[in-house]
Motif scaffolding. Structure first.
Motif, PDB file in Angstrom:
ATOM      1  N   ILE A  41       0.806  -1.223   0.000  1.00  0.00           N
ATOM      2  CA  ILE A  41       0.000   0.000   0.000  1.00  0.00           C
ATOM      3  C   ILE A  41       0.841   1.274   0.000  1.00  0.00           C
ATOM      4  CG2 ILE A  41      -0.352   0.043   2.492  1.00  0.00           C
ATOM      5  CD1 ILE A  41      -3.168   0.944   2.050  1.00  0.00           C
ATOM      6  N   THR A  42       2.028   1.258   0.582  1.00  0.00           N
ATOM      7  CA  THR A  42       2.800   2.517   0.633  1.00  0.00           C
ATOM      8  C   THR A  42       4.309   2.283   0.735  1.00  0.00           C
ATOM      9  OG1 THR A  42       3.287   4.417   2.054  1.00  0.00           O
ATOM     10  CG2 THR A  42       2.172   2.587   3.085  1.00  0.00           C
ATOM     11  N   ARG A  43       5.054   3.219   0.139  1.00  0.00           N
ATOM     12  CA  ARG A  43       6.513   3.213   0.216  1.00  0.00           C
ATOM     13  C   ARG A  43       6.984   4.596   0.615  1.00  0.00           C
ATOM     14  NH1 ARG A  43       5.874  -1.083   0.400  1.00  0.00           N
ATOM     15  NH2 ARG A  43       6.500  -2.886  -0.811  1.00  0.00           N
ATOM     16  N   ARG A  44       8.018   4.651   1.442  1.00  0.00           N
ATOM     17  CA  ARG A  44       8.521   5.976   1.796  1.00  0.00           C
ATOM     18  C   ARG A  44      10.011   5.928   2.119  1.00  0.00           C
ATOM     19  NH1 ARG A  44       9.022   7.541   7.274  1.00  0.00           N
ATOM     20  NH2 ARG A  44       8.588   5.900   8.767  1.00  0.00           N
ATOM     21  N   PHE A  45      10.605   7.109   2.252  1.00  0.00           N
ATOM     22  CA  PHE A  45      11.947   7.226   2.813  1.00  0.00           C
ATOM     23  C   PHE A  45      11.797   7.601   4.272  1.00  0.00           C
ATOM     24  CE2 PHE A  45      12.629   8.427  -1.649  1.00  0.00           C
ATOM     25  CZ  PHE A  45      13.641   7.542  -1.985  1.00  0.00           C
ATOM     26  N   ARG A  46      12.819   7.265   5.070  1.00  0.00           N
ATOM     27  CA  ARG A  46      12.787   7.796   6.432  1.00  0.00           C
ATOM     28  C   ARG A  46      13.065   9.289   6.309  1.00  0.00           C
ATOM     29  NH1 ARG A  46      16.874   5.092  10.310  1.00  0.00           N
ATOM     30  NH2 ARG A  46      17.732   7.182  10.516  1.00  0.00           N
ATOM     31  N   TYR A  47      12.306  10.108   7.015  1.00  0.00           N
ATOM     32  CA  TYR A  47      12.355  11.548   6.778  1.00  0.00           C
ATOM     33  C   TYR A  47      13.768  12.113   6.966  1.00  0.00           C
ATOM     34  CZ  TYR A  47       9.772  15.985   6.218  1.00  0.00           C
ATOM     35  OH  TYR A  47       9.268  17.171   5.742  1.00  0.00           O
ATOM     36  N   ASP A  48      14.432  11.707   8.030  1.00  0.00           N
ATOM     37  CA  ASP A  48      15.762  12.292   8.283  1.00  0.00           C
ATOM     38  C   ASP A  48      16.763  11.875   7.204  1.00  0.00           C
ATOM     39  OD1 ASP A  48      15.635   9.676   9.323  1.00  0.00           O
ATOM     40  OD2 ASP A  48      17.338  10.033  10.645  1.00  0.00           O
ATOM     41  N   VAL A  49      16.660  10.621   6.745  1.00  0.00           N
ATOM     42  CA  VAL A  49      17.579  10.136   5.700  1.00  0.00           C
ATOM     43  C   VAL A  49      17.342  10.917   4.405  1.00  0.00           C
ATOM     44  CG1 VAL A  49      18.215   8.142   4.301  1.00  0.00           C
ATOM     45  CG2 VAL A  49      17.716   7.844   6.733  1.00  0.00           C
ATOM     46  N   ALA A  50      16.086  11.183   4.102  1.00  0.00           N
ATOM     47  CA  ALA A  50      15.753  11.937   2.888  1.00  0.00           C
ATOM     48  C   ALA A  50      16.305  13.363   2.964  1.00  0.00           C
ATOM     49  CB  ALA A  50      14.240  11.961   2.692  1.00  0.00           C
ATOM     50  N   LEU A  51      16.190  13.989   4.124  1.00  0.00           N
ATOM     51  CA  LEU A  51      16.707  15.351   4.285  1.00  0.00           C
ATOM     52  C   LEU A  51      18.227  15.377   4.137  1.00  0.00           C
ATOM     53  CD1 LEU A  51      14.525  16.647   7.269  1.00  0.00           C
ATOM     54  CD2 LEU A  51      14.472  17.457   4.916  1.00  0.00           C
ATOM     55  N   VAL A  52      18.887  14.382   4.726  1.00  0.00           N
ATOM     56  CA  VAL A  52      20.344  14.307   4.608  1.00  0.00           C
ATOM     57  C   VAL A  52      20.739  14.182   3.135  1.00  0.00           C
ATOM     58  CG1 VAL A  52      22.340  12.804   5.012  1.00  0.00           C
ATOM     59  CG2 VAL A  52      20.819  13.411   6.899  1.00  0.00           C
ATOM     60  N   SER A  53      20.041  13.307   2.404  1.00  0.00           N
ATOM     61  CA  SER A  53      20.322  13.137   0.980  1.00  0.00           C
ATOM     62  C   SER A  53      20.153  14.448   0.227  1.00  0.00           C
ATOM     63  CB  SER A  53      19.343  12.127   0.373  1.00  0.00           C
ATOM     64  OG  SER A  53      19.935  10.870   0.378  1.00  0.00           O
ATOM     65  N   ALA A  54      19.062  15.158   0.546  1.00  0.00           N
ATOM     66  CA  ALA A  54      18.794  16.426  -0.140  1.00  0.00           C
ATOM     67  C   ALA A  54      19.907  17.435   0.146  1.00  0.00           C
ATOM     68  CB  ALA A  54      17.442  16.978   0.294  1.00  0.00           C
ATOM     69  N   LEU A  55      20.346  17.500   1.403  1.00  0.00           N
ATOM     70  CA  LEU A  55      21.415  18.448   1.747  1.00  0.00           C
ATOM     71  C   LEU A  55      22.728  18.065   1.061  1.00  0.00           C
ATOM     72  CD1 LEU A  55      20.952  19.231   5.558  1.00  0.00           C
ATOM     73  CD2 LEU A  55      20.545  20.747   3.624  1.00  0.00           C
ATOM     74  N   LYS A  56      23.017  16.758   1.001  1.00  0.00           N
ATOM     75  CA  LYS A  56      24.260  16.332   0.342  1.00  0.00           C
ATOM     76  C   LYS A  56      24.202  16.635  -1.156  1.00  0.00           C
ATOM     77  CE  LYS A  56      27.508  14.276   2.053  1.00  0.00           C
ATOM     78  NZ  LYS A  56      28.772  14.868   2.586  1.00  0.00           N
ATOM     79  N   ASP A  57      23.011  16.535  -1.740  1.00  0.00           N
ATOM     80  CA  ASP A  57      22.873  16.894  -3.158  1.00  0.00           C
ATOM     81  C   ASP A  57      23.196  18.365  -3.383  1.00  0.00           C
ATOM     82  OD1 ASP A  57      22.134  14.407  -3.880  1.00  0.00           O
ATOM     83  OD2 ASP A  57      19.982  14.806  -4.063  1.00  0.00           O
ATOM     84  N   MET A  58      22.928  19.191  -2.365  1.00  0.00           N
ATOM     85  CA  MET A  58      23.145  20.630  -2.515  1.00  0.00           C
ATOM     86  C   MET A  58      24.493  21.053  -1.953  1.00  0.00           C
ATOM     87  SD  MET A  58      19.478  21.656  -0.989  1.00  0.00           S
ATOM     88  CE  MET A  58      20.339  22.857  -0.037  1.00  0.00           C
ATOM     89  N   GLU A  59      25.335  20.074  -1.623  1.00  0.00           N
ATOM     90  CA  GLU A  59      26.587  20.378  -0.924  1.00  0.00           C
ATOM     91  C   GLU A  59      27.369  21.496  -1.605  1.00  0.00           C
ATOM     92  OE1 GLU A  59      30.149  17.952   1.337  1.00  0.00           O
ATOM     93  OE2 GLU A  59      29.013  16.925  -0.224  1.00  0.00           O
ATOM     94  N   GLU A  60      27.505  21.419  -2.934  1.00  0.00           N
ATOM     95  CA  GLU A  60      28.300  22.434  -3.640  1.00  0.00           C
ATOM     96  C   GLU A  60      27.689  23.825  -3.506  1.00  0.00           C
ATOM     97  OE1 GLU A  60      28.701  21.053  -7.640  1.00  0.00           O
ATOM     98  OE2 GLU A  60      29.693  19.200  -7.011  1.00  0.00           O
ATOM     99  N   ASP A  61      26.364  23.889  -3.629  1.00  0.00           N
ATOM    100  CA  ASP A  61      25.697  25.200  -3.492  1.00  0.00           C
ATOM    101  C   ASP A  61      25.925  25.782  -2.105  1.00  0.00           C
ATOM    102  OD1 ASP A  61      24.643  24.981  -6.044  1.00  0.00           O
ATOM    103  OD2 ASP A  61      22.878  23.895  -5.353  1.00  0.00           O
ATOM    104  N   ILE A  62      25.859  24.914  -1.088  1.00  0.00           N
ATOM    105  CA  ILE A  62      26.040  25.393   0.285  1.00  0.00           C
ATOM    106  C   ILE A  62      27.462  25.922   0.471  1.00  0.00           C
ATOM    107  CG2 ILE A  62      26.105  24.709   2.721  1.00  0.00           C
ATOM    108  CD1 ILE A  62      23.849  22.733   2.114  1.00  0.00           C
ATOM    109  N   ILE A  63      28.449  25.146  -0.021  1.00  0.00           N
ATOM    110  CA  ILE A  63      29.848  25.564   0.146  1.00  0.00           C
ATOM    111  C   ILE A  63      30.096  26.893  -0.578  1.00  0.00           C
ATOM    112  CG2 ILE A  63      32.242  24.954  -0.402  1.00  0.00           C
ATOM    113  CD1 ILE A  63      31.300  21.990  -0.043  1.00  0.00           C
ATOM    114  N   GLU A  64      29.514  27.009  -1.768  1.00  0.00           N
ATOM    115  CA  GLU A  64      29.665  28.258  -2.522  1.00  0.00           C
ATOM    116  C   GLU A  64      29.093  29.434  -1.736  1.00  0.00           C
ATOM    117  OE1 GLU A  64      28.134  29.829  -6.837  1.00  0.00           O
ATOM    118  OE2 GLU A  64      28.506  27.676  -6.604  1.00  0.00           O
ATOM    119  N   GLY A  65      27.906  29.222  -1.147  1.00  0.00           N
ATOM    120  CA  GLY A  65      27.286  30.270  -0.338  1.00  0.00           C
ATOM    121  C   GLY A  65      28.149  30.642   0.857  1.00  0.00           C
ATOM    122  N   LEU A  66      28.781  29.633   1.471  1.00  0.00           N
ATOM    123  CA  LEU A  66      29.662  29.886   2.613  1.00  0.00           C
ATOM    124  C   LEU A  66      30.872  30.712   2.166  1.00  0.00           C
ATOM    125  CD1 LEU A  66      29.625  26.369   4.340  1.00  0.00           C
ATOM    126  CD2 LEU A  66      28.583  28.469   5.186  1.00  0.00           C
TER     127      LEU A  66
END
Length: 455
Positions: A41-66
């Motif tokens: 009936i349903t599939r999901r990601f664990r919320y914290d794991v999904a957020l970590v993945s999203a932040l790691k995907d944006m790693e370059e943007d974050i470093i550039e901003g820093l």
């Protein structure tokens, strides 16, 4: 891929393992829900794991901003703003296939990382190091949970979203330690559920359905009040107030009758199970208002302002005339259900000129033109991702325009708005400036990214 991360303090009731992929959305539930086989009936990601993945995907943007702000050595005090969206998907039945028997409706819950900002101890001023430039794109909108559920099936929906809400609540109380650019940095998350249409907001907040006399999800106004005083309302509803009101509804401490009790709780009659941000959804606002204009056009073609109760047949005839004219002059095909694209095309000066060819009296044509003119001035304000930059003049004039718009409705178009008004017109006229003052934008927080990702 999997990333190492840690929460301080550790999340309550959430395992500390980092390498978790897609999980059964019912993990943590023992028995099957209803008649559908529970494991499909349903599939999901664990919320914290999904957020970590999203932040790691944006790693370059974050470093550039820093780097741009000269703070690449900073490790703490990062704040992440998350937009949450959730929407039902109507008919998703298998066209031919022998899969397991699941409901033919689906619901999708997703999140978008809206911004990452940094606040140093010494400096009170918050520095934004990343802002999502396309907050309504399906690319920035990350799926968290997919479920075969009818969005109207309150029990199953709440059962499936419950673990997500538990994880979200745990994360509010904790900091994420994650390596970005080779240094462990600490992030706090702020969640804002804004990507919901009104039906979903009412369902999650325990309010009555959209046809209720309690016309608004932001204030306590009734439909009759909202139609007499169209502009002057302020936002008063909140998740905590809804919870208190539900308690009153449930226990009836003053032993009142149903009518008195309902008036006391202003239409909260179910337990609110998820906090949504009291706002206005730009996409559905567009659609709702376009539907209303479409009906006004028909009424004006038939000169309803001088008639009492026209017959079904007459109405059908006006609608056919309108559709034919729009198709002939604007190549706008009639749609079964109003959608975003049709709404965008319908709400234009061009459309009014075409419709006015069918409106007999000159003064009604003028009124229609003025009404649409005002609407076109107001619309960019709740559509823009950053109204103060993109349309500052319209933003300044908004209250003035909405007041004039309301005056027109209550005089020239009184036949339609005497004692009644649609939910989205009320919000458009009464609540937009206050929401923008609070959040800076309405358009950026819309459900549009989630809707296009559904497709």
């Amino acid at each position: 891929g999997f990333h190492q991360f840690e929460w301080q303090p550790a999340l309550k009731n959430v395992s500390t393992s980092c390498n978790v992929g897609i999980i059964n959305g019912l993990s943590g539930w023992d028995s099957s829900v209803d008649d559908s086989p529970a494991d499909t009936i349903t599939r999901r990601f664990r919320y914290d794991v999904a957020l970590v993945s999203a932040l790691k995907d944006m790693e370059e943007d974050i470093i550039e901003g820093l780097r741009e702000n000269g703070i690449e050595d900073s490790t703490s005090h990062f704040n992440v703003m998350i937009k949450e969206s959730c929407d039902g998907m109507g008919d998703v039945s298998e066209k031919h296939g022998g899969g397991p028997a699941v409901p033919e409706k689906a619901v999708r819950f997703s999140f978008t990382v809206m911004s990452v900002s940094f606040r140093a101890d010494c400096k009170e001023e918050e520095v934004t190091i990343f802002t999502e430039s396309k907050p309504n794109s399906e690319l920035s909108c990350k799926p968290l949970c997919l479920m075969f559920v009818d969005e109207s099936d309150h029990e199953t929906l709440t059962a499936i979203l419950h673990p997500i809400i538990a994880e979200r609540n745990a994360m509010k109380e904790s900091r994420l330690i994650l390596s970005i650019g080779g240094l462990p940095r600490s992030f706090r998350f702020h969640f804002r559920g804004t990507g919901y249409d009104e039906k979903m907001v009412r369902e999650m907040g325990g309010l009555e359905a959209s046809g209720s006399t309690y016309v608004c999800t932001l204030c306590d106004s009734t439909r009759a009040e909202a139609s007499h005083n169209m502009v002057l309302h302020s936002i008063t509803r909140s998740h905590s107030e809804n919870l208190e009101r539900y308690e009153i509804w449930r226990s009836n401490p003053f032993s009142e009758s149903v009518e008195e009790l309902r008036d006391r709780v202003k239409g909260v009659s179910a337990k609110p199970f998820m906090e949504t941000q009291p706002t206005l959804d730009a996409l559905h606002c567009d659609i709702g208002n376009a539907t209303e204009f479409y009906k006004i056009f028909q009424d004006e073609i038939g000169e309803v302002f001088q008639k009492a109760n026209p017959s079904r047949e007459e109405r059908r005839c006006w609608r056919a005339a309108l559709d034919k004219q729009l198709r002939k002059k604007l190549k706008l095909k009639p749609v079964m259900r109003m959608n975003g694209n049709y709404a965008r095309r319908l709400m234009s000066e061009e459309t009014v000129d075409v419709v006015c060819e069918l409106v007999p009296s000159e003064e009604r044509r003028e009124a229609l033109r003025e009404l649409m003119g005002l609407y076109i001035q107001m619309k960019p304000v709740w559509r823009a991702s950053n109204p103060a930059k993109e349309c500052p003049d319209q933003l300044c004039r908004y209250s003035f325009n909405s007041q004039r718009f309301a005056d027109l409705l209550s005089t020239t178009f009184k036949y339609r708005y005497d004692g009644k008004i649609t939910n989205y017109l009320h919000k458009t006229l009464a609540h937009v400036p206050e929401i923008i003052e609070r959040d800076g934008s309405i358009g950026a927080w819309a459900s549009e990214g989630n809707e296009s990702a559904n497709k």
